[in-house]
Design an enzyme around this catalytic site. Structure first.
Site, PDB file in Angstrom:
ATOM      1  N   ASP A  36       2.842   4.787  -1.782  1.00  0.00           N
ATOM      2  CA  ASP A  36       2.471   5.412  -0.512  1.00  0.00           C
ATOM      3  C   ASP A  36       2.516   6.946  -0.636  1.00  0.00           C
ATOM      4  O   ASP A  36       3.526   7.513  -1.020  1.00  0.00           O
ATOM      5  CB  ASP A  36       3.456   4.924   0.559  1.00  0.00           C
ATOM      6  CG  ASP A  36       2.938   5.056   1.973  1.00  0.00           C
ATOM      7  OD1 ASP A  36       2.476   6.150   2.327  1.00  0.00           O
ATOM      8  OD2 ASP A  36       3.034   4.062   2.721  1.00  0.00           O
ATOM      9  N   THR A  75      -1.416   5.353   6.656  1.00  0.00           N
ATOM     10  CA  THR A  75      -0.926   4.231   5.858  1.00  0.00           C
ATOM     11  C   THR A  75      -1.654   2.918   6.128  1.00  0.00           C
ATOM     12  O   THR A  75      -2.034   2.207   5.200  1.00  0.00           O
ATOM     13  CB  THR A  75       0.581   4.055   6.115  1.00  0.00           C
ATOM     14  OG1 THR A  75       1.245   5.217   5.620  1.00  0.00           O
ATOM     15  CG2 THR A  75       1.121   2.827   5.426  1.00  0.00           C
ATOM     16  N   ASN A  96      -2.899   4.009  12.198  1.00  0.00           N
ATOM     17  CA  ASN A  96      -1.630   3.278  12.312  1.00  0.00           C
ATOM     18  C   ASN A  96      -1.435   2.766  13.742  1.00  0.00           C
ATOM     19  O   ASN A  96      -0.962   1.659  13.958  1.00  0.00           O
ATOM     20  CB  ASN A  96      -0.442   4.189  11.969  1.00  0.00           C
ATOM     21  CG  ASN A  96      -0.312   4.442  10.484  1.00  0.00           C
ATOM     22  OD1 ASN A  96      -0.949   3.771   9.667  1.00  0.00           O
ATOM     23  ND2 ASN A  96       0.527   5.405  10.121  1.00  0.00           N
ATOM     24  N   LYS A 159       7.055  -1.277   3.734  1.00  0.00           N
ATOM     25  CA  LYS A 159       6.547  -1.159   5.109  1.00  0.00           C
ATOM     26  C   LYS A 159       5.832  -2.444   5.484  1.00  0.00           C
ATOM     27  O   LYS A 159       5.059  -2.984   4.680  1.00  0.00           O
ATOM     28  CB  LYS A 159       5.537  -0.009   5.221  1.00  0.00           C
ATOM     29  CG  LYS A 159       6.129   1.374   5.025  1.00  0.00           C
ATOM     30  CD  LYS A 159       5.072   2.446   5.275  1.00  0.00           C
ATOM     31  CE  LYS A 159       5.641   3.835   4.996  1.00  0.00           C
ATOM     32  NZ  LYS A 159       4.634   4.895   5.184  1.00  0.00           N
ATOM     33  N   ASP A 160       6.013  -2.873   6.725  1.00  0.00           N
ATOM     34  CA  ASP A 160       5.317  -4.093   7.164  1.00  0.00           C
ATOM     35  C   ASP A 160       3.807  -3.909   7.120  1.00  0.00           C
ATOM     36  O   ASP A 160       3.065  -4.805   6.751  1.00  0.00           O
ATOM     37  CB  ASP A 160       5.805  -4.550   8.552  1.00  0.00           C
ATOM     38  CG  ASP A 160       5.656  -3.515   9.646  1.00  0.00           C
ATOM     39  OD1 ASP A 160       4.601  -2.860   9.727  1.00  0.00           O
ATOM     40  OD2 ASP A 160       6.597  -3.350  10.452  1.00  0.00           O
ATOM     41  N   ARG A 161       3.311  -2.699   7.496  1.00  0.00           N
ATOM     42  CA  ARG A 161       1.858  -2.526   7.547  1.00  0.00           C
ATOM     43  C   ARG A 161       1.224  -2.578   6.164  1.00  0.00           C
ATOM     44  O   ARG A 161       0.087  -3.035   6.016  1.00  0.00           O
ATOM     45  CB  ARG A 161       1.461  -1.258   8.299  1.00  0.00           C
ATOM     46  CG  ARG A 161       2.132   0.031   7.876  1.00  0.00           C
ATOM     47  CD  ARG A 161       1.817   1.123   8.927  1.00  0.00           C
ATOM     48  NE  ARG A 161       2.405   2.423   8.633  1.00  0.00           N
ATOM     49  CZ  ARG A 161       3.651   2.779   9.001  1.00  0.00           C
ATOM     50  NH1 ARG A 161       4.426   1.926   9.641  1.00  0.00           N
ATOM     51  NH2 ARG A 161       4.114   3.994   8.722  1.00  0.00           N
ATOM     52  N   HIS A 295       7.162  13.147   3.585  1.00  0.00           N
ATOM     53  CA  HIS A 295       7.278  13.510   5.002  1.00  0.00           C
ATOM     54  C   HIS A 295       8.546  14.318   5.282  1.00  0.00           C
ATOM     55  O   HIS A 295       8.545  15.227   6.107  1.00  0.00           O
ATOM     56  CB  HIS A 295       7.312  12.254   5.870  1.00  0.00           C
ATOM     57  CG  HIS A 295       5.980  11.627   6.092  1.00  0.00           C
ATOM     58  ND1 HIS A 295       4.916  12.316   6.613  1.00  0.00           N
ATOM     59  CD2 HIS A 295       5.532  10.368   5.865  1.00  0.00           C
ATOM     60  CE1 HIS A 295       3.869  11.500   6.699  1.00  0.00           C
ATOM     61  NE2 HIS A 295       4.224  10.324   6.247  1.00  0.00           N
ATOM     62  N   HIS A 337      -3.220   6.881   0.693  1.00  0.00           N
ATOM     63  CA  HIS A 337      -3.726   8.203   1.091  1.00  0.00           C
ATOM     64  C   HIS A 337      -3.018   9.215   0.217  1.00  0.00           C
ATOM     65  O   HIS A 337      -2.058   8.869  -0.475  1.00  0.00           O
ATOM     66  CB  HIS A 337      -3.458   8.494   2.577  1.00  0.00           C
ATOM     67  CG  HIS A 337      -2.030   8.250   2.978  1.00  0.00           C
ATOM     68  ND1 HIS A 337      -1.013   9.112   2.638  1.00  0.00           N
ATOM     69  CD2 HIS A 337      -1.457   7.216   3.630  1.00  0.00           C
ATOM     70  CE1 HIS A 337       0.130   8.615   3.085  1.00  0.00           C
ATOM     71  NE2 HIS A 337      -0.096   7.468   3.680  1.00  0.00           N
ATOM     72  N   HIS A 480       0.030  13.785   6.405  1.00  0.00           N
ATOM     73  CA  HIS A 480      -1.329  13.530   5.900  1.00  0.00           C
ATOM     74  C   HIS A 480      -2.108  13.005   7.091  1.00  0.00           C
ATOM     75  O   HIS A 480      -1.640  13.078   8.214  1.00  0.00           O
ATOM     76  CB  HIS A 480      -1.252  12.497   4.764  1.00  0.00           C
ATOM     77  CG  HIS A 480      -0.413  11.316   5.150  1.00  0.00           C
ATOM     78  ND1 HIS A 480      -0.882  10.272   5.902  1.00  0.00           N
ATOM     79  CD2 HIS A 480       0.909  11.063   4.972  1.00  0.00           C
ATOM     80  CE1 HIS A 480       0.098   9.415   6.134  1.00  0.00           C
ATOM     81  NE2 HIS A 480       1.201   9.865   5.592  1.00  0.00           N
TER      82      HIS A 480
HETATM   83 ZN    ZN Z   1       1.189   5.976   3.838  1.00  0.00          ZN
END
Ligand code: ZN
Length: 546
Positions: A36, A75, A96, A159-161, A295, A337, A480
């Site tokens: 990520d 993401t 997101n 991450k769940d996503r 981040h 990304h 981002h």
């Molecule tokens: Zn991401």
């Protein structure tokens, strides 16, 4: 392998061309990895220093100019492209978070990997049900199972996503980190595999203890310098991942998080015997720590340097363990990304115009100003931040909404930090992007993120070097999400034992990954259902991609 291929070329040049090494035998296991926020810029910066797993991949089949070509480089959209062969306009994952003002619940926000139909749910963390409901297209694992139900698919992610968007509809196992539970979870799973229970015990134990600072590699010494951050946050740049007991944020934004994800991925592979069955299996890993490090600290301090060197080492160990099994596996690694540094550090070297966003652009502030000017009451405008999709309040009359649209679009367009604003009518009329992704216009990038049902009334694109975080006091300093190449460009790396290495520097898309992987295992993708193109991993056009 190289010698054998050379000999074959000398004796039977035509036969060698007709029977390329990669396509001749299907790999038994595909390992698909997303790092990520691993930008092409970070890959280029550290490539010469890797001596572990990332070195192996950077000496494989290398596309250094991969593109997440769309506008909203976040993401969820990014992960939705990686294993579906499709851009967000087709996957339906435009951001997101978006808004559905007709949603029959109080919270009109929508989280990309939730099922908003679940009674009592909201889009907020801890209150949503993780689901692939919003994903409009199948992913690689779904295609593999359609072609051969004996193929098995496992997903482990920070991450769940990422787990949802890469895993598709029906993986056999799907486990993601839940920050409240402080564990890898899947509430819908019929049973918890031993490997998952054991990994969670290990994480619980690690979290319960304080961790001392990591060593600063020599390579990272020049990066270690405190830089003040605007917007209320503390300085960054000298961190070494020391943390107190029970510091879950410190754990998540550190190399320990990726290590835990990789360890669980390896243990789950062993428990399921992935790569040892009758059909090709798929192991999907979402490594999220690089994003949390970026981040929290930006990309040019000691923190990112230590993170990437630790990731390189952890991946090296992961691959060596796989090597020892003798399984013929194919690795693909890319990112959802890119990203870039905090504006305060960017300003030091030739980017004096790097800045934080004007808080007046946040939809809440813009809504207040519009309401006062147009003498309206109510929420007026919804949006998830100072850029991206904006939605006009449905409680207004049609005439009022038209006035808000005119005034809001004009106000955003006038602002010196705004590059472009496109209305949904303009986007609906625009042709989809075509040609190499490095040549797309801004409206084509926005069109690649447009979904007629989910997109806003208009979309705001900020100028380059504008960081859309005004308030850094809550811990995020860099991000981002823009349509600019520092956020769009990511490496796309393939590796398989015995494959002939190459580097193709022309721009390709992450949507090209699905047809490429499918071709190596002979899984047909129905024509016209994806945006990507198969990339030849063997020498000669049309070799892998038959
Ligand atoms: Zn991401």
């Amino acid at each position: 392998m190289k010698l054998a291929r050379l000999a074959a070329l000398l004796v039977f040049p035509l036969a060698a061309t007709a029977a390329p090494a990669l396509a001749a035998e299907k790999p038994r296991l595909i390992v698909a990895i997303s790092v990520d926020q691993f930008s092409a810029d970070l890959f280029a910066q550290y490539r010469q220093h890797f001596d572990g797993g990332l070195q192996r991949l950077s000496e494989g089949m290398v596309f250094p100019n991969g593109y997440q070509g769309h506008n909203a480089t976040e993401t969820c959209p990014g992960h939705s492209t990686i294993l579906t062969g499709s851009r967000p306009a087709r996957t339906g994952i435009i951001a997101n978070n978006w808004f559905n003002l007709g949603l029959p619940r109080e919270d009109k926000g929508v989280y990309c990997s939730e099922d908003p139909r679940v009674p009592g749910s909201s889009s907020k963390g801890g209150q949503y049900t993780v689901s692939s409901y919003h994903l409009r297209v199948p992913a690689l694992g779904d295609h593999m199972k359609r072609a051969n139900p004996a193929s098995r698919v496992a997903v482990v992610s920070g991450k769940d996503r990422a787990a949802i968007m890469m895993g598709g509809y029906r993986p056999d196992e799907r486990w993601w980190w839940d920050h409240d539970a402080k564990a890898f979870v899947n509430p819908g799973a019929p049973a918890t595999p031993r490997s998952v229970a054991s990994a969670n015990d290990g994480v619980r134990d690690a979290l319960s203890r304080a961790r001392s600072a990591r060593d600063l590699p020599r390579l990272c010494e020049p990066h270690s310098r405190a830089v003040p951050v605007g917007g209320g946050g503390g300085p960054v740049g000298t961190g070494r991942f020391a943390r107190d007991a029970d510091d879950r944020n410190g754990f998540r934004a550190s190399p320990d998080f990726d290590r835990a994800t990789l360890d669980l991925g390896e243990a789950l592979r062993r428990e399921m015997k992935l790569g040892e069955g009758p059909a090709t299996d798929l192991l999907i890993l979402g490594l999220s720590a690089t994003d949390y490090v970026g981040h929290t600290f930006g990309t040019q301090g000691s923190e990112m340097c230590i993170q990437l060197m630790a990731l390189d080492e952890a991946l090296g160990g992961f691959f060596r363990t796989l090597d020892a099994t003798g399984i013929d596996y194919l690795v693909m690694l890319t990112a959802d990304h890119g990203g870039h540094d905090i504006p305060e550090r960017h300003r030091e070297h030739a980017a004096g115009d790097a800045m934080r966003v004007d808080a007046a652009l946040n939809p809440g502030n813009m809504a207040k100003s519009l309401a006062a000017r147009l003498r309206l009451s109510g929420d007026v405008l919804y949006g998830d931040g100072a850029f991206g999709d904006m939605y006009i309040d449905r409680k207004l009359t049609v005439a009022q909404r038209a006035r808000v649209l005119r005034e809001a679009v004009a106000t955003y367009r006038r602002h010196p930090q705004v590059a472009a604003v496109f209305t949904r009518a303009e986007l609906a009329a625009a042709p989809g992007p075509s040609g190499p992704p490095d040549t797309w216009s801004l409206i084509q990038r926005a069109r690649a993120s447009f979904d007629a049902e989910r997109s806003g009334d208009f979309v705001v694109l900020l100028k380059p070097r504008v960081t859309p975080i005004a308030d850094t006091s809550r811990g995020y300093t860099a991000t981002h999400g823009s349509p600019w190449d520092y956020d769009r460009r990511v490496p796309i790396l393939f590796w398989r034992k015995g494959a002939v290495p190459f580097e193709q520097s022309l721009a390709v898309e992450t949507a090209d990954i699905l047809p490429t992987l499918a071709a190596t295992i002979g899984v047909a993708i129905p024509a016209g259902t994806i945006d990507g193109r198969c990339l030849d991993l063997d020498e000669g056009p049309g070799t892998t991609c038959r």
